[in-house]
Design an enzyme around this catalytic site. Structure first.
Site, PDB file in Angstrom:
ATOM      1  CB  SER A   1     -87.226  65.459  65.944  1.00 36.54           C
ATOM      2  OG  SER A   1     -88.336  64.686  65.546  1.00 36.54           O
TER       3      SER A   1
ATOM      4  CE1 TYR B   1     -86.669  63.162  70.771  1.00 32.14           C
ATOM      5  CE2 TYR B   1     -88.465  63.375  69.192  1.00 32.14           C
ATOM      6  CZ  TYR B   1     -87.129  63.160  69.460  1.00 32.14           C
ATOM      7  OH  TYR B   1     -86.243  62.961  68.421  1.00 32.14           O
TER       8      TYR B   1
HETATM    9  P1  NAD Z   1     -79.403  56.342  69.633  1.00 28.19           P
HETATM   10  O1  NAD Z   1     -80.113  55.959  70.889  1.00 28.19           O
HETATM   11  O2  NAD Z   1     -79.129  55.272  68.605  1.00 28.19           O
HETATM   12  O3  NAD Z   1     -78.023  57.059  69.979  1.00 28.19           O
HETATM   13  C1  NAD Z   1     -77.928  58.049  70.962  1.00 28.19           C
HETATM   14  C2  NAD Z   1     -76.498  58.091  71.490  1.00 28.19           C
HETATM   15  O4  NAD Z   1     -76.445  59.166  72.440  1.00 28.19           O
HETATM   16  C3  NAD Z   1     -76.062  56.807  72.225  1.00 28.19           C
HETATM   17  O5  NAD Z   1     -74.780  56.382  71.744  1.00 28.19           O
HETATM   18  C4  NAD Z   1     -75.989  57.238  73.682  1.00 28.19           C
HETATM   19  O6  NAD Z   1     -74.973  56.560  74.423  1.00 28.19           O
HETATM   20  C5  NAD Z   1     -75.663  58.726  73.538  1.00 28.19           C
HETATM   21  N1  NAD Z   1     -76.052  59.480  74.745  1.00 28.19           N
HETATM   22  C6  NAD Z   1     -77.251  59.440  75.396  1.00 28.19           C
HETATM   23  N2  NAD Z   1     -77.207  60.218  76.480  1.00 28.19           N
HETATM   24  C7  NAD Z   1     -75.968  60.772  76.518  1.00 28.19           C
HETATM   25  C8  NAD Z   1     -75.317  61.664  77.408  1.00 28.19           C
HETATM   26  N3  NAD Z   1     -75.940  62.133  78.499  1.00 28.19           N
HETATM   27  N4  NAD Z   1     -74.044  62.031  77.145  1.00 28.19           N
HETATM   28  C9  NAD Z   1     -73.383  61.533  76.049  1.00 28.19           C
HETATM   29  N5  NAD Z   1     -73.950  60.687  75.182  1.00 28.19           N
HETATM   30  C10 NAD Z   1     -75.219  60.301  75.416  1.00 28.19           C
HETATM   31  O7  NAD Z   1     -80.291  57.535  69.025  1.00 28.19           O
HETATM   32  P2  NAD Z   1     -80.618  57.988  67.505  1.00 28.19           P
HETATM   33  O8  NAD Z   1     -81.951  57.448  67.148  1.00 28.19           O
HETATM   34  O9  NAD Z   1     -79.457  57.767  66.616  1.00 28.19           O
HETATM   35  O10 NAD Z   1     -80.845  59.554  67.739  1.00 28.19           O
HETATM   36  C11 NAD Z   1     -79.842  60.527  67.538  1.00 28.19           C
HETATM   37  C12 NAD Z   1     -80.509  61.891  67.468  1.00 28.19           C
HETATM   38  O11 NAD Z   1     -81.423  61.945  66.378  1.00 28.19           O
HETATM   39  C13 NAD Z   1     -81.328  62.256  68.724  1.00 28.19           C
HETATM   40  O12 NAD Z   1     -81.114  63.611  69.035  1.00 28.19           O
HETATM   41  C14 NAD Z   1     -82.754  61.997  68.291  1.00 28.19           C
HETATM   42  O13 NAD Z   1     -83.685  62.774  69.018  1.00 28.19           O
HETATM   43  C15 NAD Z   1     -82.686  62.432  66.827  1.00 28.19           C
HETATM   44  N6  NAD Z   1     -83.739  61.847  65.981  1.00 28.19           N
HETATM   45  C16 NAD Z   1     -83.802  60.501  65.801  1.00 28.19           C
HETATM   46  C17 NAD Z   1     -84.796  59.972  64.970  1.00 28.19           C
HETATM   47  C18 NAD Z   1     -84.869  58.493  64.714  1.00 28.19           C
HETATM   48  O14 NAD Z   1     -85.679  58.070  63.895  1.00 28.19           O
HETATM   49  N7  NAD Z   1     -84.050  57.676  65.335  1.00 28.19           N
HETATM   50  C19 NAD Z   1     -85.727  60.825  64.368  1.00 28.19           C
HETATM   51  C20 NAD Z   1     -85.639  62.196  64.583  1.00 28.19           C
HETATM   52  C21 NAD Z   1     -84.626  62.704  65.392  1.00 28.19           C
END
Ligand code: NAD
Length: 267
Positions: A148, A161
């Site tokens: 991130s 985070y």
């Molecule tokens: P999301 O919540 O939509 O999806 C996360 C997925 O991870 C879910 O399907 C969940 O079931 C799975 N998960 C959680 N814990 C787990 C575990 N212990 N074992 C297996 N699966 C597990 O999240 P997102 O927003 O798509 O984020 C995805 C990645 O992108 C993350 O690493 C997040 O930090 C990073 N990120 C997101 C954003 C954003 O704007 N959404 C920005 C920067 C970085």
């Protein structure tokens, strides 16, 4: 054709957290260019999915045994493993100190600290290790770590985070050095502000608003002020970059992290 240019047809790639948000878009993009994609997620049942080229494996990235047996299952079933996208992650906005004292639940606790470090850091370590064992035997493979912007820039109300993502950036740089000699590339992808995902729940927005001393309605609405390209990132923008980085077209890229933030560099 694009899929020929990328050369990912029939490559076997695991995407952790592939059942939702950014992960689901990465899965769809990879399947479209002909890769065999495995969704490794808590939230799926092991077996074929409804989409062509996509297979589900239920596993918990924080549990070493669960991760090893999931990765071994994939290698046995598909006969190879070419890529891993470490995408599963959570974000619990928490202040270091709740100075106003109105919401002690939004002050960083060992419980929320442990949850974030377990999934975002230990999960990346366990999945990276299990995949790298296979990649090292094959003499090739690619690990993409989804981190991130917060991991480099820091983030108001999200210090833990941000620290988890800083740790992942260090894995990326170190593994790049350690694994290059075995033909393995390791690349980070650091999104900024994006379209909503499963992470963007009402509870998340409430915690974020409190830790930023604002209201849910006023959270990051005027993107022109903070994002030079004037819009939040599309999940497909991120999926496109990940797909490219997994391909041999990115064959000289390792040990580094790409920002994909529309030009935004501070949050
Ligand atoms: P999301 O919540 O939509 O999806 C996360 C997925 O991870 C879910 O399907 C969940 O079931 C799975 N998960 C959680 N814990 C787990 C575990 N212990 N074992 C297996 N699966 C597990 O999240 P997102 O927003 O798509 O984020 C995805 C990645 O992108 C993350 O690493 C997040 O930090 C990073 N990120 C997101 C954003 C954003 O704007 N959404 C920005 C920067 C970085």
């Amino acid at each position: 054709m694009l899929q020929d240019w990328l050369g990912l047809k029939n490559k076997v790639v695991i995407v952790t957290g592939g059942a939702s948000g950014i992960g689901a878009h990465i899965v769809a993009e990879l399947a479209q260019v002909g890769a065999k994609v495995i969704v490794l997620d808590l939230n799926v049942e092991t077996g074929p999915s409804d989409s062509e080229n996509v297979y589900n494996v239920q596993a918990n990235v924080t549990d070493a045994e669960s991760v090893t047996s999931a990765v071994d299952h994939v290698v046995e079933k598909f006969g190879r493993l070419d890529g891993l996208v470490n995408n599963a992650g959570i974000n619990l906005p928490r202040l270091l100190v709740d100075v106003k004292g109105e919401h002690p639940e939004y002050e960083l606790s060992t419980d929320s600290f442990n949850k974030m470090f377990d999934i975002n850091v230990k999960g990346v370590f366990l999945c990276g290790q299990a995949a790298a064992r296979h990649f090292a035997k094959a003499g090739e493979g690619v690990i993409i770590n989804i981190t991130s912007e917060a991991g480099v820039e820091g983030s108001d109300g999200q210090s833990a985070y941000s620290a988890t993502k800083g740790a992942v950036n260090s894995f990326t740089r170190s593994w790049g050095k350690e694994l290059g000699k075995h033909g393995i590339r390791v690349v980070g992808v650091a999104p900024g502000i994006n379209e909503p995902t499963g992470l963007t729940t009402p509870a998340y927005n409430e915690a974020l608003a409190y830790t930023r001393n604002t209201t849910v309605d006023s959270l990051n609405t005027d993107y022109r002020k903070v994002i030079p390209l004037g819009r939040p990132g599309k999940l497909d923008d991120i999926a496109n970059l990940v797909t490219y980085l997994l391909s041999d077209r990115a064959g000289y890229i390792t040990g580094t992290t790409y920002a994909i933030t529309g030009g935004k560099s501070r949050g």
